[in-house]
Design a protein around this motif. Sequence first.
Motif: not given
Length: 161
Positions: A44, A47, A64, A67-68, A70-73
Amino acid sequence: MKIGILSDTHDHVPHITRAMSLFRKEDIRHLLHAGDFCSPFTIPLFKGYEMDAVFGNNDGDHFRLIGKFRENGLSIHNEFFQTERDGCRIALYHGTRPEITDALGRCGTYDLVISGHTHTVVNERIGSTLMLNPGSAHGFDSQATVAVFDTETREAVIHSL
């Protein structure tokens, strides 16, 4: 266009924060990371940038990390990534196998080959290809470093954190 380049952050939050501050001051919007984030909790911190990255040999939990990202673009691309920015052909590889890094530099396909892994700064040409290792953003027992690459001049500047 200026591109922020870093590698081997190894969970070092204060140095990642310093690198992001430097990149903001340089008005950089795109980052290339040559791997060894280590843990997903640091993702993050990147980001707000457009970032492409590859996995390093110390990036254990790919699931993981993905996943992180993707979550943060952000984008992570296995062990190798190639792109073109302002007509500059770029290869991004962690550098785990030096013979592969060397072959990428000598093949003549890329204007810039970025690697990490050794924690040692490299900023030199093989023919018309710039071989760039920004060193380690973690720093370990030496100076923490990152690089800024200018697609117009095709030159890189190494910055200490």
